[in-house]
Design a protein around this motif. Sequence first.
Motif, PDB file in Angstrom:
ATOM      1  N   VAL A  50      45.422  30.521  37.127  1.00  0.00           N
ATOM      2  CA  VAL A  50      44.353  30.545  38.118  1.00  0.00           C
ATOM      3  C   VAL A  50      44.679  29.466  39.137  1.00  0.00           C
ATOM      4  CG1 VAL A  50      41.890  30.283  38.552  1.00  0.00           C
ATOM      5  CG2 VAL A  50      42.673  31.352  36.418  1.00  0.00           C
ATOM      6  N   GLY A  51      45.036  29.911  40.324  1.00  0.00           N
ATOM      7  CA  GLY A  51      45.420  28.987  41.378  1.00  0.00           C
ATOM      8  C   GLY A  51      46.074  29.751  42.508  1.00  0.00           C
ATOM      9  N   SER A  52      46.561  29.025  43.471  1.00  0.00           N
ATOM     10  CA  SER A  52      47.180  29.629  44.648  1.00  0.00           C
ATOM     11  C   SER A  52      48.546  30.221  44.304  1.00  0.00           C
ATOM     12  CB  SER A  52      47.348  28.577  45.738  1.00  0.00           C
ATOM     13  OG  SER A  52      48.115  29.096  46.803  1.00  0.00           O
ATOM     14  N   GLU A  53      48.785  31.422  44.799  1.00  0.00           N
ATOM     15  CA  GLU A  53      50.114  32.006  44.587  1.00  0.00           C
ATOM     16  C   GLU A  53      51.151  31.350  45.480  1.00  0.00           C
ATOM     17  OE1 GLU A  53      50.265  35.879  47.519  1.00  0.00           O
ATOM     18  OE2 GLU A  53      49.732  36.204  45.433  1.00  0.00           O
ATOM     19  N   ASP A  54      50.712  30.489  46.392  1.00  0.00           N
ATOM     20  CA  ASP A  54      51.639  29.790  47.276  1.00  0.00           C
ATOM     21  C   ASP A  54      52.214  28.520  46.661  1.00  0.00           C
ATOM     22  OD1 ASP A  54      51.224  31.700  49.276  1.00  0.00           O
ATOM     23  OD2 ASP A  54      49.500  30.615  50.076  1.00  0.00           O
ATOM     24  N   CYS A  55      51.633  28.044  45.561  1.00  0.00           N
ATOM     25  CA  CYS A  55      52.165  26.836  44.927  1.00  0.00           C
ATOM     26  C   CYS A  55      53.338  27.214  44.018  1.00  0.00           C
ATOM     27  CB  CYS A  55      51.079  26.107  44.150  1.00  0.00           C
ATOM     28  SG  CYS A  55      50.595  26.908  42.616  1.00  0.00           S
ATOM     29  N   ALA A  56      54.051  26.220  43.544  1.00  0.00           N
ATOM     30  CA  ALA A  56      55.244  26.463  42.723  1.00  0.00           C
ATOM     31  C   ALA A  56      54.925  27.271  41.468  1.00  0.00           C
ATOM     32  CB  ALA A  56      55.902  25.141  42.342  1.00  0.00           C
ATOM     33  N   ILE A  57      53.867  26.913  40.771  1.00  0.00           N
ATOM     34  CA  ILE A  57      53.541  27.638  39.544  1.00  0.00           C
ATOM     35  C   ILE A  57      53.168  29.082  39.860  1.00  0.00           C
ATOM     36  CG2 ILE A  57      51.986  27.775  37.558  1.00  0.00           C
ATOM     37  CD1 ILE A  57      51.811  24.690  37.708  1.00  0.00           C
ATOM     38  N   GLY A  78      48.672  36.067  38.007  1.00  0.00           N
ATOM     39  CA  GLY A  78      48.102  35.025  38.838  1.00  0.00           C
ATOM     40  C   GLY A  78      46.806  35.519  39.453  1.00  0.00           C
ATOM     41  N   VAL A  79      45.840  34.632  39.515  1.00  0.00           N
ATOM     42  CA  VAL A  79      44.535  34.962  40.059  1.00  0.00           C
ATOM     43  C   VAL A  79      44.089  33.828  40.970  1.00  0.00           C
ATOM     44  CG1 VAL A  79      42.127  35.502  39.498  1.00  0.00           C
ATOM     45  CG2 VAL A  79      43.938  36.161  37.919  1.00  0.00           C
ATOM     46  N   ALA A  80      43.556  34.174  42.125  1.00  0.00           N
ATOM     47  CA  ALA A  80      43.026  33.163  43.038  1.00  0.00           C
ATOM     48  C   ALA A  80      41.833  32.461  42.391  1.00  0.00           C
ATOM     49  CB  ALA A  80      42.606  33.820  44.346  1.00  0.00           C
ATOM     50  N   PRO A  81      41.635  31.189  42.698  1.00  0.00           N
ATOM     51  CA  PRO A  81      40.576  30.417  42.050  1.00  0.00           C
ATOM     52  C   PRO A  81      39.168  30.999  42.210  1.00  0.00           C
ATOM     53  CG  PRO A  81      42.033  28.959  43.250  1.00  0.00           C
ATOM     54  CD  PRO A  81      42.441  30.368  43.595  1.00  0.00           C
ATOM     55  N   ASN A 123      36.288  38.653  39.725  1.00  0.00           N
ATOM     56  CA  ASN A 123      36.589  40.039  39.351  1.00  0.00           C
ATOM     57  C   ASN A 123      38.066  40.219  39.037  1.00  0.00           C
ATOM     58  OD1 ASN A 123      33.968  41.043  39.493  1.00  0.00           O
ATOM     59  ND2 ASN A 123      34.113  41.341  41.698  1.00  0.00           N
ATOM     60  N   GLY A 124      38.916  39.557  39.796  1.00  0.00           N
ATOM     61  CA  GLY A 124      40.346  39.614  39.516  1.00  0.00           C
ATOM     62  C   GLY A 124      40.676  39.039  38.154  1.00  0.00           C
ATOM     63  N   LEU A 125      40.016  37.958  37.787  1.00  0.00           N
ATOM     64  CA  LEU A 125      40.238  37.356  36.471  1.00  0.00           C
ATOM     65  C   LEU A 125      39.796  38.314  35.368  1.00  0.00           C
ATOM     66  CD1 LEU A 125      41.112  34.980  34.739  1.00  0.00           C
ATOM     67  CD2 LEU A 125      38.830  34.000  35.054  1.00  0.00           C
ATOM     68  N   ARG A 126      38.681  38.973  35.575  1.00  0.00           N
ATOM     69  CA  ARG A 126      38.233  39.967  34.580  1.00  0.00           C
ATOM     70  C   ARG A 126      39.269  41.067  34.409  1.00  0.00           C
ATOM     71  NH1 ARG A 126      32.794  39.714  37.369  1.00  0.00           N
ATOM     72  NH2 ARG A 126      31.560  38.345  36.043  1.00  0.00           N
ATOM     73  N   GLN A 127      39.807  41.552  35.525  1.00  0.00           N
ATOM     74  CA  GLN A 127      40.822  42.614  35.464  1.00  0.00           C
ATOM     75  C   GLN A 127      42.068  42.142  34.737  1.00  0.00           C
ATOM     76  OE1 GLN A 127      41.293  43.573  39.606  1.00  0.00           O
ATOM     77  NE2 GLN A 127      39.741  45.183  39.527  1.00  0.00           N
ATOM     78  N   VAL A 128      42.492  40.927  35.025  1.00  0.00           N
ATOM     79  CA  VAL A 128      43.679  40.373  34.376  1.00  0.00           C
ATOM     80  C   VAL A 128      43.455  40.241  32.873  1.00  0.00           C
ATOM     81  CG1 VAL A 128      44.978  38.213  34.123  1.00  0.00           C
ATOM     82  CG2 VAL A 128      44.673  39.211  36.378  1.00  0.00           C
ATOM     83  N   LEU A 129      42.303  39.758  32.481  1.00  0.00           N
ATOM     84  CA  LEU A 129      42.027  39.592  31.057  1.00  0.00           C
ATOM     85  C   LEU A 129      41.983  40.941  30.345  1.00  0.00           C
ATOM     86  CD1 LEU A 129      39.429  36.688  31.163  1.00  0.00           C
ATOM     87  CD2 LEU A 129      41.853  36.569  30.545  1.00  0.00           C
ATOM     88  N   ARG A 130      41.480  41.969  31.025  1.00  0.00           N
ATOM     89  CA  ARG A 130      41.512  43.312  30.430  1.00  0.00           C
ATOM     90  C   ARG A 130      42.957  43.802  30.312  1.00  0.00           C
ATOM     91  NH1 ARG A 130      36.537  43.960  33.116  1.00  0.00           N
ATOM     92  NH2 ARG A 130      37.480  44.760  35.021  1.00  0.00           N
ATOM     93  N   ALA A 131      43.752  43.568  31.350  1.00  0.00           N
ATOM     94  CA  ALA A 131      45.161  43.988  31.312  1.00  0.00           C
ATOM     95  C   ALA A 131      45.909  43.271  30.194  1.00  0.00           C
ATOM     96  CB  ALA A 131      45.829  43.716  32.662  1.00  0.00           C
ATOM     97  N   ALA A 132      45.527  42.028  29.940  1.00  0.00           N
ATOM     98  CA  ALA A 132      46.204  41.227  28.912  1.00  0.00           C
ATOM     99  C   ALA A 132      45.870  41.676  27.493  1.00  0.00           C
ATOM    100  CB  ALA A 132      45.858  39.754  29.098  1.00  0.00           C
ATOM    101  N   GLU A 133      44.975  42.628  27.350  1.00  0.00           N
ATOM    102  CA  GLU A 133      44.672  43.166  26.024  1.00  0.00           C
ATOM    103  C   GLU A 133      45.720  44.172  25.556  1.00  0.00           C
ATOM    104  OE1 GLU A 133      40.723  44.732  26.507  1.00  0.00           O
ATOM    105  OE2 GLU A 133      39.794  42.791  26.106  1.00  0.00           O
TER     106      GLU A 133
END
Length: 80
Positions: free
Chosen positions: A9-16, A28-31, A35-45
């Motif tokens: 969770v952070g900027s996609e422009d930073c090194a990480i 990666g999800v913007a801070p 909703n994006g974080l929810r989608q990512v967590l579902r995908a991670a299942e």
Amino acid sequence: AVGRPVVFVGSEDCAIGQWVKESGGGWGVAPDDVNGLRQVLRAAEDATKLANCGEAALMFSKKVFSKKINARRYAEGFSF
């Protein structure tokens, strides 16, 4: 480096953020993107996706962060 996928969770422009994107080793999800974080967590299942991301993370780590490679890069940056 241990072959586990990440959720960053952070900027996609930073090194990480760039490493996660380039490696395919996770998501990666913007801070401010709840909703994006929810989608990512579902995908991670998805066990297959987790395994693939973990393998990608491990391969990226070996390619980019190995001691041998980075020692050489460091040494080449200096002239004696």
